[in-house]
Design an enzyme around this catalytic site. Sequence first.
Site, PDB file in Angstrom:
ATOM      1  N   CYS A  63      13.257 107.886 -44.429  1.00  0.00           N
ATOM      2  CA  CYS A  63      14.274 107.279 -45.156  1.00  0.00           C
ATOM      3  C   CYS A  63      14.893 108.263 -46.196  1.00  0.00           C
ATOM      4  CB  CYS A  63      13.905 105.993 -45.957  1.00  0.00           C
ATOM      5  SG  CYS A  63      15.231 105.070 -46.567  1.00  0.00           S
TER       6      CYS A  63
ATOM      7  N   HIS B 140      12.705 102.264 -41.520  1.00  0.00           N
ATOM      8  CA  HIS B 140      11.621 102.390 -42.039  1.00  0.00           C
ATOM      9  C   HIS B 140      10.332 102.028 -40.935  1.00  0.00           C
ATOM     10  CE1 HIS B 140      12.512 102.800 -46.344  1.00  0.00           C
ATOM     11  NE2 HIS B 140      13.353 102.122 -46.220  1.00  0.00           N
TER      12      HIS B 140
ATOM     13  N   GLU C 163       7.358 101.657 -41.413  1.00  0.00           N
ATOM     14  CA  GLU C 163       6.351 100.723 -41.700  1.00  0.00           C
ATOM     15  C   GLU C 163       6.879  99.142 -41.762  1.00  0.00           C
ATOM     16  OE1 GLU C 163       8.798 101.653 -45.542  1.00  0.00           O
ATOM     17  OE2 GLU C 163       7.846 102.673 -43.622  1.00  0.00           O
TER      18      GLU C 163
END
Length: 197
Positions: A77, A179, A181
Amino acid sequence: MEVAVIKYNAGNVQSVLYALERLGANAILTDDFERISTADKVIFPGQGEASTAMRYLKEKKLDLLIPELKQPFFGVCLGQQLLCEHSEENDTTCLGVFPVKVKRFQPESINEFKVPHVGWNSISDLRSPLFEGLNEDSFVYYVHSYYCELSEHTIASTNYVLDFAALMHKDNFYTMQAHPEKSGLVGERILQNFLNL
Protein backbone atom coordinates in the site's frame (compact mmCIF):
# COMPACT_ATOMS: atom_id res chain seq x y z
CA MET A 1 12.91 -17.11 9.88
CA GLU A 2 12.69 -13.58 11.27
CA VAL A 3 10.55 -11.02 9.44
CA ALA A 4 11.11 -7.35 10.26
CA VAL A 5 7.99 -5.23 9.80
CA ILE A 6 9.16 -1.64 9.49
CA LYS A 7 7.65 0.73 12.05
CA TYR A 8 7.19 4.25 10.70
CA ASN A 9 3.95 5.49 12.25
CA ALA A 10 1.81 4.39 9.30
CA GLY A 11 -1.50 2.76 10.14
CA ASN A 12 -2.76 -0.76 9.63
CA VAL A 13 0.42 -2.50 10.79
CA GLN A 14 -1.27 -4.68 13.41
CA SER A 15 -3.38 -6.58 10.88
CA VAL A 16 -0.20 -7.36 8.88
CA LEU A 17 1.43 -8.73 12.04
CA TYR A 18 -1.62 -10.94 12.70
CA ALA A 19 -1.55 -12.22 9.12
CA LEU A 20 2.14 -13.13 9.43
CA GLU A 21 1.47 -14.83 12.78
CA ARG A 22 -1.25 -16.97 11.14
CA LEU A 23 1.33 -18.05 8.55
CA GLY A 24 3.76 -19.08 11.31
CA ALA A 25 6.30 -16.29 10.69
CA ASN A 26 8.28 -14.77 13.55
CA ALA A 27 7.49 -11.10 12.87
CA ILE A 28 8.79 -8.10 14.82
CA LEU A 29 7.66 -4.47 14.47
CA THR A 30 10.79 -2.32 14.52
CA ASP A 31 12.53 0.82 13.31
CA ASP A 32 15.90 -0.46 14.55
CA PHE A 33 18.68 -0.43 11.92
CA GLU A 34 20.31 -3.65 13.12
CA ARG A 35 17.09 -5.69 13.40
CA ILE A 36 15.97 -4.61 9.92
CA SER A 37 19.42 -5.20 8.38
CA THR A 38 19.76 -8.72 9.76
CA ALA A 39 16.16 -9.94 9.29
CA ASP A 40 15.59 -12.73 6.77
CA LYS A 41 12.71 -10.80 5.16
CA VAL A 42 11.45 -7.23 5.47
CA ILE A 43 7.86 -6.01 5.10
CA PHE A 44 7.07 -2.30 4.67
CA PRO A 45 3.30 -1.91 5.14
CA GLY A 46 1.14 1.06 5.96
CA GLN A 47 -1.74 3.38 5.31
CA GLY A 48 -1.29 7.10 5.62
CA GLU A 49 0.10 10.19 3.95
CA ALA A 50 3.32 10.15 1.93
CA SER A 51 5.12 13.29 3.17
CA THR A 52 4.49 12.53 6.88
CA ALA A 53 5.73 8.96 6.40
CA MET A 54 8.86 10.13 4.55
CA ARG A 55 9.59 12.65 7.32
CA TYR A 56 9.58 9.84 9.91
CA LEU A 57 11.79 7.62 7.72
CA LYS A 58 14.31 10.47 7.36
CA GLU A 59 14.32 11.18 11.10
CA LYS A 60 15.23 7.54 11.72
CA LYS A 61 17.66 7.46 8.73
CA LEU A 62 15.61 4.59 7.32
CA ASP A 63 15.47 6.44 3.99
CA LEU A 64 19.19 5.62 3.65
CA LEU A 65 18.89 2.02 4.85
CA ILE A 66 15.88 0.75 2.89
CA PRO A 67 17.25 1.17 -0.69
CA GLU A 68 20.47 -0.64 0.35
CA LEU A 69 18.80 -3.76 1.79
CA LYS A 70 19.57 -7.04 -0.01
CA GLN A 71 17.09 -9.51 1.53
CA PRO A 72 13.59 -10.06 0.05
CA PHE A 73 11.60 -6.87 0.75
CA PHE A 74 7.83 -6.40 0.40
CA GLY A 75 6.26 -2.93 0.29
CA VAL A 76 2.48 -2.82 0.79
CA CYS A 77 0.00 0.00 0.00
CA LEU A 78 1.75 3.21 1.13
CA GLY A 79 4.89 1.05 1.37
CA GLN A 80 4.67 0.44 -2.40
CA GLN A 81 4.22 4.13 -3.18
CA LEU A 82 7.12 5.26 -0.96
CA LEU A 83 9.50 2.97 -2.87
CA CYS A 84 8.86 5.01 -6.01
CA GLU A 85 10.60 8.22 -7.13
CA HIS A 86 7.93 10.80 -6.45
CA SER A 87 4.34 11.04 -5.22
CA GLU A 88 1.83 13.71 -6.16
CA GLU A 89 0.57 13.47 -2.57
CA ASN A 90 1.92 16.73 -1.12
CA ASP A 91 4.63 16.76 -3.83
CA THR A 92 6.74 14.17 -1.98
CA THR A 93 10.18 12.90 -3.00
CA CYS A 94 10.19 9.20 -2.11
CA LEU A 95 12.86 6.48 -1.78
CA GLY A 96 13.59 6.05 -5.48
CA VAL A 97 13.96 2.27 -5.59
CA PHE A 98 11.53 2.13 -8.54
CA PRO A 99 11.83 4.78 -11.30
CA VAL A 100 8.06 5.23 -11.16
CA LYS A 101 5.74 8.18 -10.45
CA VAL A 102 2.80 7.97 -8.02
CA LYS A 103 -0.27 9.88 -9.21
CA ARG A 104 -3.72 10.72 -7.89
CA PHE A 105 -6.72 9.14 -9.59
CA GLN A 106 -8.43 11.75 -11.80
CA PRO A 107 -11.75 10.30 -12.93
CA GLU A 108 -13.42 12.01 -15.90
CA SER A 109 -16.80 11.74 -14.18
CA ILE A 110 -17.37 11.75 -10.43
CA ASN A 111 -20.43 9.53 -10.96
CA GLU A 112 -18.42 6.83 -12.67
CA PHE A 113 -15.51 6.41 -10.24
CA LYS A 114 -15.17 7.26 -6.57
CA VAL A 115 -11.84 8.31 -5.06
CA PRO A 116 -10.49 6.69 -2.98
CA HIS A 117 -10.66 3.36 -4.77
CA VAL A 118 -12.10 1.13 -2.03
CA GLY A 119 -13.10 -2.51 -2.34
CA TRP A 120 -12.40 -5.67 -4.28
CA ASN A 121 -10.81 -5.59 -7.74
CA SER A 122 -8.99 -8.10 -9.90
CA ILE A 123 -5.28 -8.40 -10.70
CA SER A 124 -4.27 -9.47 -14.21
CA ASP A 125 -1.16 -10.12 -16.35
CA LEU A 126 0.37 -12.03 -13.44
CA ARG A 127 4.08 -12.73 -13.88
CA SER A 128 6.01 -13.55 -10.71
CA PRO A 129 6.64 -16.38 -8.23
CA LEU A 130 4.44 -14.31 -5.87
CA PHE A 131 1.42 -15.63 -7.81
CA GLU A 132 2.20 -19.34 -7.58
CA GLY A 133 -1.07 -21.19 -7.00
CA LEU A 134 -3.21 -18.19 -8.01
CA ASN A 135 -5.39 -17.66 -11.07
CA GLU A 136 -5.42 -14.76 -13.50
CA ASP A 137 -8.02 -12.15 -12.41
CA SER A 138 -7.90 -13.12 -8.73
CA PHE A 139 -9.51 -10.51 -6.47
CA VAL A 140 -7.71 -8.41 -3.84
CA TYR A 141 -8.85 -5.59 -1.54
CA TYR A 142 -7.89 -1.96 -2.19
CA VAL A 143 -8.05 1.31 -0.23
CA HIS A 144 -6.12 4.10 -2.02
CA SER A 145 -6.40 7.47 -3.78
CA TYR A 146 -2.97 7.34 -5.42
CA TYR A 147 -1.57 4.75 -7.84
CA CYS A 148 1.79 3.72 -9.31
CA GLU A 149 2.11 4.09 -13.07
CA LEU A 150 2.70 1.03 -15.23
CA SER A 151 6.39 0.34 -15.97
CA GLU A 152 8.78 -2.45 -16.91
CA HIS A 153 8.69 -3.39 -13.20
CA THR A 154 4.93 -4.07 -13.15
CA ILE A 155 4.22 -7.75 -12.46
CA ALA A 156 0.40 -7.41 -12.22
CA SER A 157 -2.05 -4.68 -13.11
CA THR A 158 -5.52 -3.57 -12.04
CA ASN A 159 -7.98 -1.34 -13.87
CA TYR A 160 -9.73 1.47 -12.01
CA VAL A 161 -10.11 4.72 -13.95
CA LEU A 162 -7.04 3.42 -15.87
CA ASP A 163 -4.59 0.50 -15.74
CA PHE A 164 -2.11 0.86 -12.88
CA ALA A 165 0.63 -1.23 -11.25
CA ALA A 166 -1.02 -3.59 -8.77
CA LEU A 167 2.29 -5.28 -7.93
CA MET A 168 5.88 -4.48 -8.89
CA HIS A 169 9.27 -6.19 -8.71
CA LYS A 170 12.86 -5.01 -9.05
CA ASP A 171 15.85 -6.99 -7.75
CA ASN A 172 14.98 -8.01 -4.15
CA PHE A 173 12.10 -5.51 -3.89
CA TYR A 174 8.48 -6.63 -4.34
CA THR A 175 5.44 -4.43 -3.81
CA MET A 176 1.65 -4.61 -3.70
CA GLN A 177 -0.84 -1.73 -3.74
CA ALA A 178 -3.75 -3.76 -2.32
CA HIS A 179 -3.80 -5.10 1.24
CA PRO A 180 -2.79 -8.79 1.32
CA GLU A 181 -3.90 -9.03 4.97
CA LYS A 182 -7.44 -7.99 3.93
CA SER A 183 -7.55 -9.97 0.68
CA GLY A 184 -8.66 -13.36 2.02
CA LEU A 185 -7.02 -16.51 0.69
CA VAL A 186 -5.50 -14.69 -2.31
CA GLY A 187 -3.69 -12.19 -0.09
CA GLU A 188 -2.63 -14.95 2.27
CA ARG A 189 -1.16 -16.90 -0.65
CA ILE A 190 0.77 -13.86 -1.91
CA LEU A 191 2.21 -13.32 1.59
CA GLN A 192 3.08 -17.02 1.87
CA ASN A 193 4.76 -16.97 -1.56
CA PHE A 194 6.80 -13.94 -0.46
CA LEU A 195 7.89 -15.76 2.71
CA ASN A 196 8.87 -18.74 0.52
CA LEU A 197 11.15 -16.66 -1.76
